[in-house]
Design a protein around this motif. Structure first.
Motif, PDB file in Angstrom:
ATOM      1  N   ASN A 164       6.982 -28.780  45.178  1.00  0.00           N
ATOM      2  CA  ASN A 164       6.404 -27.926  46.219  1.00  0.00           C
ATOM      3  C   ASN A 164       6.107 -26.765  45.718  1.00  0.00           C
ATOM      4  O   ASN A 164       5.402 -25.844  46.502  1.00  0.00           O
ATOM      5  N   VAL A 165       6.431 -26.274  44.619  1.00  0.00           N
ATOM      6  CA  VAL A 165       6.175 -24.974  44.167  1.00  0.00           C
ATOM      7  C   VAL A 165       4.526 -24.850  43.693  1.00  0.00           C
ATOM      8  O   VAL A 165       4.127 -25.741  43.124  1.00  0.00           O
ATOM      9  N   PRO A 166       3.845 -23.868  44.443  1.00  0.00           N
ATOM     10  CA  PRO A 166       2.383 -23.939  44.093  1.00  0.00           C
ATOM     11  C   PRO A 166       2.111 -23.634  42.779  1.00  0.00           C
ATOM     12  O   PRO A 166       2.818 -22.938  41.964  1.00  0.00           O
ATOM     13  N   GLU A 167       1.055 -24.348  42.357  1.00  0.00           N
ATOM     14  CA  GLU A 167       0.627 -24.520  40.778  1.00  0.00           C
ATOM     15  C   GLU A 167       0.292 -23.108  40.468  1.00  0.00           C
ATOM     16  O   GLU A 167       0.989 -22.795  39.230  1.00  0.00           O
ATOM     17  N   LYS A 168      -0.039 -22.298  41.019  1.00  0.00           N
ATOM     18  CA  LYS A 168      -0.450 -21.078  40.292  1.00  0.00           C
ATOM     19  C   LYS A 168       0.726 -20.006  40.127  1.00  0.00           C
ATOM     20  O   LYS A 168       0.920 -19.055  39.657  1.00  0.00           O
ATOM     21  N   MET A 169       1.835 -20.476  41.036  1.00  0.00           N
ATOM     22  CA  MET A 169       3.202 -19.814  40.841  1.00  0.00           C
ATOM     23  C   MET A 169       4.003 -20.428  39.934  1.00  0.00           C
ATOM     24  O   MET A 169       5.181 -19.711  39.621  1.00  0.00           O
ATOM     25  N   ALA A 170       4.171 -21.317  39.432  1.00  0.00           N
ATOM     26  CA  ALA A 170       4.782 -22.210  38.842  1.00  0.00           C
ATOM     27  C   ALA A 170       5.163 -21.428  37.345  1.00  0.00           C
ATOM     28  O   ALA A 170       6.529 -21.761  37.199  1.00  0.00           O
TER      29      ALA A 170
END
Length: 391
Positions: free
Chosen positions: A282-288
């Motif tokens: 569930n970690v946002p892609e832009k923050m991964a």
């Protein structure tokens, strides 16, 4: 057609009731309809349904009926009483309203339809009622629905608490996990709050309960063990509540570590709170990419997050024996992590492990209850929320 005949047809009156007179006041925008019964009529005792002669009458009462244009409509009548040798003096039933109601049945049906489409304040304005009147209409409708509900066995129950006001005021909520319906609400979150639900069930209904999902709350545990046959094997501690405790432990580690790092002007953990509380997927892609970077640092928070993520795997096992073996490995890791909040939660779960592992037998969670809680929270944010907090 005369007004009397017109309203007699609209009200579908049957003998011995009839319309006596009608008064229309355009200035006050009000229509008053007076009803009476024929002389010598008999009425049934509301308890045993025995037809009896009239004993006396109560004072004239009035009932709100459906509006006609801009005019409020009121029905007026003196209700007869009968004297039954078995039940004493009893007020006879009238065909246009339920006992004790000050609204006619058609008005109540219309009011409930309106209230289903809006909140209490908006519905009350449309119906030209006070908030209390609208709320009591809904209460009576719910009571009628509960009375008419057929008794049935509910195999999978969810028991949860819901904060309804400030200062730690709670209600206990019991849900049918299969149907996604609220079956029971009670004030507080004490043992007696849940006792009342179980006490209302028949022996067959109690025996038919296969599993109960709940938090690790001692009063709910005690009540279930006291009432549900073989309750010890039927309690399932909810995985979402358990993971909530683990998330709180991770956050406690992050807060302390962030405080120490900031003392050395290191802000690597700044703004990362919700990433540590998220599941890996569930970690946002832009923050991964950034999250992967700080996870790889030698941080206590990274270790706490990894332990938390590993715990999620416990519920993927199909067999209790395999799950118990995995638990032993995880428990050793958690209790030797030198992370005090993590060790504390691990020991708490270990103390309730028997009914954590019952998930493998029943595979239920309290997700339905949590979803209903979210709906209740949404309702509280509407204008009727202020009233909800006064429950």
């Amino acid at each position: 057609m005369r007004d009397i005949d017109f309203f007699a047809k609209l009200l579908s009156l049957k003998k011995p009731w009839k319309v006596n007179r009608v008064s229309v006041s355009l200035k006050e925008k009000q229509i008053d309809v007076w009803l009476e019964h024929r002389r010598g009529a008999e009425f049934a005792c509301p308890e045993c349904r025995l037809p009896l002669p009239i004993y006396d009458h109560v004072a004239t009462r009035r009932w709100r009926h459906l509006d006609h244009g801009e005019c409020l409509t009121w029905l007026h009548a003196r209700i007869p009483r009968v004297f039954c040798l078995e039940h004493g003096a009893r007020q006879a039933a009238v065909p246009w309203a339920l006992p004790g109601s000050r609204f006619t049945l058609p008005f109540e049906r219309h009011a409930i339809d309106v209230l289903l489409e809006t909140d209490v304040l908006g519905g009350a304005r449309l119906l030209r009622l006070s908030w209390d009147e609208a709320w009591h209409l809904m209460e009576r409708a719910v009571a009628r629905g509960q009375k008419a509900k057929k008794q049935r066995v509910i195999p999978y129950l969810g028991v949860d608490e819901k904060a309804v006001a400030r200062r730690h005021q709670y209600v206990t909520m019991v849900c049918d996990l299969d149907r996604g319906t609220v079956e029971y609400l009670a004030e507080n979150r004490e043992k007696t709050s849940l006792d009342a639900y179980y006490a209302a069930l028949s022996p067959e209904q109690l025996a038919g309960i296969q599993a109960v999902a709940m938090d690790m709350w001692d009063p709910y545990i005690a009540s279930t063990l006291a009432h549900v046959p073989n309750g010890r094997a039927k309690i399932v501690f909810d995985r979402f509540h358990i993971m909530k405790h683990m998330n709180e432990a991770v956050d406690a580690v992050r807060k302390e570590e962030n405080r120490l790092l900031l003392e050395d002007d290191i802000d690597v953990l700044k703004g990362s709170k919700y990433l540590w509380l998220s599941a890996q997927e569930n970690v946002p892609e832009k923050m991964a990419e950034w999250f992967a970077f700080i996870r790889d640092l030698n941080l206590k928070t990274s270790r706490a997050w990894a332990i938390k993520e590993a715990l999620r795997e416990l519920w993927s096992y199909r067999r209790k024996g395999w799950a118990e073996g995995y638990w032993k490995q995880w428990y050793f890791w958690a209790t030797h992590s030198r992370l005090k909040p993590v060790r504390k939660v691990a020991r708490m779960i270990h103390g309730h492990l028997e009914n954590v592992l019952t998930y493998m037998d029943h595979r239920i969670t309290n997700a339905v209850s949590e979803g209903l809680n979210s709906k209740i929270q949404t309702v509280k944010k509407t204008p009727m929320g202020t009233a909800t907090e006064a429950i």
